[in-house]
Design an enzyme around this catalytic site. Sequence first.
Site, short mmCIF file in Angstrom:
data_model
loop_
_atom_site.label_atom_id
_atom_site.label_comp_id
_atom_site.label_asym_id
_atom_site.label_seq_id
_atom_site.Cartn_x
_atom_site.Cartn_y
_atom_site.Cartn_z
N TYR A 145 -1.66 -0.41 10.14
CA TYR A 145 -1.69 -0.72 8.70
C TYR A 145 -0.35 -0.37 8.05
O TYR A 145 0.17 -1.14 7.23
CB TYR A 145 -2.84 0.07 8.07
N LYS B 187 2.05 -3.09 6.16
CA LYS B 187 2.36 -2.99 4.74
C LYS B 187 3.85 -2.75 4.48
O LYS B 187 4.42 -3.26 3.51
CB LYS B 187 1.52 -1.88 4.09
N SER C 204 0.84 -1.19 0.00
CA SER C 204 0.00 0.00 0.00
C SER C 204 0.88 1.25 0.00
O SER C 204 1.99 1.23 0.56
CB SER C 204 -0.88 0.02 1.25
#
Length: 308
Positions: A155, A159, A142
Amino acid sequence: MLLEGKTAIVTGSGAGLGLAYAQELARHGAAVVVNDVDAEAAESAVASIRSEGGRAAACVAPVGSTEAAEQLVSTAVEEFGGLDILVTNAGILRDRSLLKMTDEDFDAVIGVHLRGTFTAVRAAFAHFKSHQVPGRIICIGSPTGQRGTFGQTNYAAAKAGIVGMVRTWALEMRRSEVCVNAVIPVAATAMTKTVPYFQKAVEADDRGEPMPDFFRKTLGFGTADDVAGLVAFLASDDAAEITGQVIGAGGDRLQVWNHPQAAAEALHAGGWDVEALQGEGRRLIEEHLQTVGEKLPELPAELRPEQG
């Protein structure tokens, strides 16, 4: 066909980006194991592939555990006779700023994204190596993992960690002729649909119209289908010389991300004590400060979200 005779697993493919990847792989001839925690979504995805003449089977399991990873591989072998491709896409969000983020928020995201990628890749590579399959592994990253995003500690960590694992695995898997790469999608998702900045792009997509050029070209932002082609290409024999790479796709844009390297360096005789850092060291650092986060350009007037 590009992937005729191949079998693929796509985690988190009941909807959204994962579904687009699964459908694209099937369109190019691969049999696909669709994975999701929602049995209805998984079966619907399987039906959509079969309705277009493709082959697919569902594996309903939450990724993260070794048992789930082994179940995915077993499903591919039992349903289609083997495994050639793994796409690790499954993910969840638990967005909160640092002081509001709970242990449970952090662990849940790390468990699905990071541990889920680790266990699935380990199980797939074990199959590839023991059966001498020159497999393909595509791990979904991401922009958040590349640059950071406010409110996404968990997150971003997951990632960024996936990209680090991909680079390590490329070294470990080279002798087995297994290629592993990370894909950074920039596309309309359930998350971006709630962001006013992307309102006009999402509305155009919902109407079945092309997104305005500002989004597709300037931002490199598009649909799930704009990313799916890259996934299918990296899964193919044509990508045999590509491994350990981080490749972005969105709208009309394709990006090859560089690996982190020093932006500047200097030597100081005897080492860098505090006094040296207060002078020469400070100047070096401040003259080469790196950007943090994604800085989006101002929207043209005609593409600004409607008020009220």
